[in-house]
Design an enzyme around this catalytic site. Structure first.
Site, short mmCIF file in Angstrom:
data_model
loop_
_atom_site.label_atom_id
_atom_site.label_comp_id
_atom_site.label_asym_id
_atom_site.label_seq_id
_atom_site.Cartn_x
_atom_site.Cartn_y
_atom_site.Cartn_z
N SER A 124 0.82 -1.20 0.00
CA SER A 124 0.00 0.00 0.00
C SER A 124 0.86 1.26 0.00
CB SER A 124 -0.92 0.00 1.23
OG SER A 124 -1.68 1.17 1.29
N HIS A 128 6.72 0.33 -5.92
CA HIS A 128 7.23 -1.00 -6.20
C HIS A 128 6.17 -2.08 -6.00
CE1 HIS A 128 9.59 -4.66 -6.00
NE2 HIS A 128 9.20 -4.85 -4.75
N HIS A 169 9.10 -9.15 -0.16
CA HIS A 169 7.85 -9.21 0.61
C HIS A 169 7.37 -10.66 0.69
CE1 HIS A 169 5.21 -6.15 2.34
NE2 HIS A 169 4.19 -6.97 2.13
N ASN A 175 6.12 -8.47 7.35
CA ASN A 175 7.39 -8.29 6.64
C ASN A 175 8.24 -7.16 7.21
OD1 ASN A 175 7.26 -10.18 4.13
ND2 ASN A 175 5.25 -9.21 4.19
N ARG A 177 8.30 -5.80 10.34
CA ARG A 177 8.89 -6.16 11.64
C ARG A 177 10.02 -7.17 11.44
NH1 ARG A 177 3.34 -5.04 13.93
NH2 ARG A 177 2.63 -6.37 12.24
N TYR A 206 9.68 4.87 4.52
CA TYR A 206 9.02 4.25 3.37
C TYR A 206 9.53 4.82 2.05
CZ TYR A 206 5.52 1.92 6.35
OH TYR A 206 4.89 1.11 7.26
#
Length: 243
Positions: A124, A128, A169, A175, A177, A206
């Site tokens: 979200s 990518h 991912h 993922n 943590r 991010y």
């Protein structure tokens, strides 16, 4: 280079070893709390720092979900596990990654805890898009093999491990943590201090990851990790050299 300042501070701390036991104990307790609170908060957990402390002490906080309680407790157990495998000098492996992730998601999503995703996902807000689920096993095998062959500065190596893991991912949830636990595993096994990515820096965090994923430019994220390591080293030095 920022590595010069970082390594100078590390050398200064190493020269003071063995470090005072009580100081190290209190620093470690604060680290575990900060790491757990911030890592969970980045992912949307609404426990405050003080509430996280209370939960880790075994007390239930009213008005908070069972999932949020489990996320705090699980994260602390995952830190304990990472510290154990560092002390046992375990190398990076897929089984190690799955074990860390299993601890992160246990009693939250037992079906997917420690299991590579079998469905496609999107991240979200990120440009990518992770690889299709059918590619995940091969991508993870390559990640571990390539990472174990890297011959770069350990802090850069830790940053790249985090970035490349998140790019794949590999799990349906947890993922972020797991990536931060893996990054600190890499730092600690090379003699550096674990770092805390602050929840207040979520947006720049991010953005730095997405830049690495879409433009193959790791510099912003590596700089973020270097700065976090420098901050942690300075915290230790300030307390230990208080005289």
């Amino acid at each position: 280079m920022m590595f010069t300042e970082l390594d100078s501070l590390k050398a200064k701390l190493d020269a003071l070893r063995p470090l005072p036991k009580h100081t190290v104990k209190s620093l470690h307790e604060q680290l575990v709390l900060d790491w757990t609170y911030n890592s969970n908060a980045i992912e949307g957990n609404t426990l405050t720092l003080k509430e996280t402390k209370v939960v880790l002490e075994g007390i239930t906080v009213g008005g908070k979900s069972m999932r949020e309680h489990c996320e705090a407790i699980n994260h602390k157990e995952a830190i304990d596990f990472v510290e154990d495998i560092v002390s046992n000098k375990a190398p990076l492996s897929e089984s190690l990654i799955k074990s860390i992730h299993h601890l992160v998601l246990k009693q939250i999503d037992d079906e997917n805890a420690g299991v590579y995703r079998q469905q496609n996902v999107v991240i979200s807000g990120a440009e990518h898009r992770p690889p299709g689920c059918i590619k995940v096993p091969d991508e993870m095998q390559t990640l571990v093999e390539c990472h174990n062959r890297l011959e770069i500065h350990p802090v850069e190596s830790a940053a790249r491990l985090h970035t490349d893991f998140v790019k794949i991912h590999p799990f349906v949830d947890g993922n972020g943590r797991t990536a931060r636990l893996l990054m600190n595993f890499e730092l600690m096994r090379n003699g550096y201090l674990p770092v805390v990515i602050k929840a207040k820096d979520r947006l720049s965090y991010y953005d730095a990851l997405d830049t690495a994923h879409t433009k193959n430019d790791y510099s912003f994220f590596i700089t973020m990790v270097i700065n976090a390591e420098i901050a942690m080293l300075n915290t230790y030095l300030e307390l230990i050299c208080c005289d």
